[in-house]
Design a protein around this motif. Structure first.
Motif, mmCIF file in Angstrom:
data_model
loop_
_atom_site.group_PDB
_atom_site.id
_atom_site.type_symbol
_atom_site.label_atom_id
_atom_site.label_comp_id
_atom_site.label_asym_id
_atom_site.label_seq_id
_atom_site.Cartn_x
_atom_site.Cartn_y
_atom_site.Cartn_z
ATOM 1 N N ASN A 115 41.444 45.573 33.695
ATOM 2 C CA ASN A 115 42.045 45.729 35.027
ATOM 3 C C ASN A 115 40.972 45.734 36.126
ATOM 4 O O ASN A 115 40.698 46.730 36.769
ATOM 5 N N LYS A 116 40.365 44.554 36.351
ATOM 6 C CA LYS A 116 39.219 44.446 37.262
ATOM 7 C C LYS A 116 39.575 44.769 38.711
ATOM 8 O O LYS A 116 38.727 45.211 39.480
ATOM 9 N N GLU A 117 40.861 44.551 39.095
ATOM 10 C CA GLU A 117 41.249 44.782 40.488
ATOM 11 C C GLU A 117 40.901 46.193 40.943
ATOM 12 O O GLU A 117 40.550 46.416 42.106
ATOM 13 N N VAL A 140 36.134 44.484 29.555
ATOM 14 C CA VAL A 140 36.831 43.550 28.658
ATOM 15 C C VAL A 140 36.667 42.123 29.183
ATOM 16 O O VAL A 140 36.644 41.166 28.410
ATOM 17 N N ASP A 141 36.524 41.991 30.474
ATOM 18 C CA ASP A 141 36.359 40.669 31.088
ATOM 19 C C ASP A 141 35.253 39.913 30.338
ATOM 20 O O ASP A 141 34.173 40.461 30.083
ATOM 21 N N SER A 142 35.491 38.652 29.996
ATOM 22 C CA SER A 142 34.586 37.953 29.074
ATOM 23 C C SER A 142 33.175 37.794 29.638
ATOM 24 O O SER A 142 32.194 37.937 28.910
ATOM 25 N N GLU A 143 33.077 37.541 30.955
ATOM 26 C CA GLU A 143 31.751 37.351 31.557
ATOM 27 C C GLU A 143 30.958 38.656 31.526
ATOM 28 O O GLU A 143 29.754 38.661 31.299
ATOM 29 N N HIS A 144 31.654 39.746 31.782
ATOM 30 C CA HIS A 144 30.979 41.050 31.844
ATOM 31 C C HIS A 144 30.669 41.570 30.454
ATOM 32 O O HIS A 144 29.662 42.242 30.243
ATOM 33 N N VAL A 207 39.311 33.258 43.469
ATOM 34 C CA VAL A 207 39.281 34.689 43.832
ATOM 35 C C VAL A 207 38.856 35.491 42.606
ATOM 36 O O VAL A 207 38.120 36.467 42.703
ATOM 37 N N ASN A 208 39.305 35.059 41.436
ATOM 38 C CA ASN A 208 38.941 35.768 40.206
ATOM 39 C C ASN A 208 37.429 35.934 40.103
ATOM 40 O O ASN A 208 36.936 36.986 39.710
ATOM 41 N N LYS A 209 36.692 34.887 40.460
ATOM 42 C CA LYS A 209 35.230 34.979 40.330
ATOM 43 C C LYS A 209 34.648 35.896 41.398
ATOM 44 O O LYS A 209 33.673 36.597 41.161
ATOM 45 N N ALA A 210 35.239 35.907 42.585
ATOM 46 C CA ALA A 210 34.773 36.858 43.608
ATOM 47 C C ALA A 210 35.026 38.292 43.127
ATOM 48 O O ALA A 210 34.168 39.169 43.270
ATOM 49 N N LEU A 211 36.207 38.517 42.527
ATOM 50 C CA LEU A 211 36.497 39.846 41.972
ATOM 51 C C LEU A 211 35.454 40.187 40.907
ATOM 52 O O LEU A 211 34.960 41.316 40.826
ATOM 53 N N GLU A 212 35.085 39.186 40.116
ATOM 54 C CA GLU A 212 34.125 39.436 39.028
ATOM 55 C C GLU A 212 32.713 39.698 39.540
ATOM 56 O O GLU A 212 31.950 40.435 38.900
ATOM 57 N N VAL A 213 32.345 39.092 40.654
ATOM 58 C CA VAL A 213 31.034 39.373 41.250
ATOM 59 C C VAL A 213 30.986 40.849 41.657
ATOM 60 O O VAL A 213 30.013 41.562 41.391
HETATM 61 MG MG MG Z 1 36.644 36.724 33.447
#
Ligand code: MG
Ligand code: NDP
Length: 377
Positions: A115-117, A140-144, A207-213
């Motif tokens: 739940n990255k949001e 859990v996010d794959s990049e992180h 936007v997903n990638k901005a959230l991930e940054v």
């Molecule tokens: Mg991801």
């Protein structure tokens, strides 16, 4: 003794993948709690299979509120803090996951966070709560997860730079004009990942990638200019990590969320698991990397701008996006309006301190109100 796992959002894409993983790890883990928003039918089937100590549904259900059953929003916190639970997999989509994460961290539990949001809307508060209360956030996010796998065992002072990869979504080869009028069906056709609708749209806008940054900044403590993004259409390299000596590690694999979910449960250990497709470099084929086109993904730049502003700007960015994506999925606004709505909200938002829950919730509510207005203008 097996470890008790709560899955908040068990009926969603990540929730179902988590159960898939747990099905192969029954000696190590047991399902201790499950929650859903409204999909009572699937939740009941999952509960019948796993026999958790607690089952909660936010909206609906048959009204049988017996022992170990909960209804309404408070069921999320009840599940997250249940005594039988040691690890909380937060697989809820959007801001609704915040209180459960905070409650689990306050109770000193590990939160396996999809739940990255909520890390974007309240990063300072969430990370401080973890530090002060002995809780732990494992992505859990794959990049992180990729970053965590590369940095585990290292000191934070050895880290220099992160490069997160982005597939580029379904519109990578389109013109900005064509993207602005994309339909819901087109936006939901993700080239490499099968996910819930909201994150699939977020991948199309980037936007997903901005959230991930922002997520990476809070998880790994790096300044924003040390968190870069590269478009990598094959989604095989999940992230690169550069160390202070210039050496770079990457984590690779065919796209599946089951590996990062399993790692979030077992970190820093690794356990045998035969459930996912083994990596094969020849089958992975040619890997390519390209810069992010800011013309094509204006909302990505807005997210980075909000991150740089700091405080509640990220809260407002997230809230505006949630409202706009919902309106887009309902067919009420065009695709290009998502970015325009976010831009208008950020223009009007006065970023303040995001250190308390009250401040974060007020900024979130205000940005949602502004977004609902801005989406129509
Ligand atoms: Mg991801
Ligand atoms: P889904 O839409 O597939 O699932 C969302 C889950 O949350 C469902 O169980 C849903 O219940 C529940 N839910 C929805 N709204 C609420 C609410 N207001 N209160 C409580 N529960 C709610 O989403 P995903 O699984 O795709 O994504 C979940 C999270 O994981 C997101 O933050 C996403 O960004 C992140 N993520 C997802 C990835 C993926 O591969 N899917 C990859 C990386 C991160 P119900 O079914 O009853 O509606």
């Amino acid at each position: 003794m097996s470890v008790g796992v709560a899955i908040l959002g068990s009926t969603g894409s990540i929730g179902c993948s988590a159960l898939q993983v747990l099905g192969r790890q029954r000696e190590r883990f047991r399902v201790a709690a499950l929650t859903a928003y409204s999909n009572a039918e699937l939740l009941e089937r999952q509960a019948a299979e796993w026999g958790p100590a607690y089952v909660g549904i936010v909206n609906g259900g048959k009204g049988d509120e017996g022992r170990g059953k909960g209804k309404g929003v408070q069921c999320l916190v009840e599940a997250a803090t249940h005594p039988d639970v040691q690890i909380v997999v937060n697989a809820i989509v959007g801001a609704a996951g915040l209180e459960a994460t905070l409650a689990a961290l306050r109770a000193g539990k590990r939160v396996a966070l999809a739940n990255k949001e909520t890390l974007v809307m309240a990063g300072e508060l969430v990370t401080r709560t973890a530090r002060e209360c002995g809780g732990e956030i494992v992505p859990v996010d794959s990049e992180h997860s990729a970053v965590l796998q590369c940095v585990t065992g290292r000191e934070s002072t050895e880290l220099a730079r992160l490069i997160l990869t982005a597939s580029g979504g379904p519109f990578r080869t389109w013109t900005p004009q064509r993207v602005a009028g994309a339909t819901v069906d087109e936006a939901l056709r993700h080239p490499t990942w099968k996910m819930g609708k909201k994150i699939t749209v977020d991948s199309a806008t980037l936007v997903n990638k901005a959230l991930e940054v922002i997520e990476a900044h809070f998880l790994f403590g790096l300044p924003y200019d040390a968190v870069e993004v590269v478009v990598h259409p094959q989604s095989v390299v999940h992230a690169f990590v550069e160390f202070v000596d210039g050496s770079v590690l990457a984590q690779v694999g065919f796209p599946t969320m089951e590996l990062p979910i399993l790692y979030a449960l077992t970190h820093p250990a690794r356990v045998p698991d035969a459930g996912t497709r083994r990596f094969d470099p020849v089958a992975a084929g040619t890997l390519t990397f390209e810069p992010v086109s800011t013309d094509l993904y204006p909302a990505y730049s807005l997210g980075r701008g909000a991150a740089a502003t700091g405080g509640t700007a990220a809260t407002a960015f997230n809230a505006a996006n949630e409202v706009a994506v919902e309106l887009f999925l309902e067919g009420k606004i065009r695709f290009g309006r998502i970015g325009e709505t976010i831009a208008r909200v950020l223009d009007q938002h006065h970023a303040g301190d995001a250190a308390t829950l009250e401040a974060v919730l007020a900024a979130d509510a205000e940005a949602r109100r502004l977004a609902r207005e801005a989406a129509w203008r």
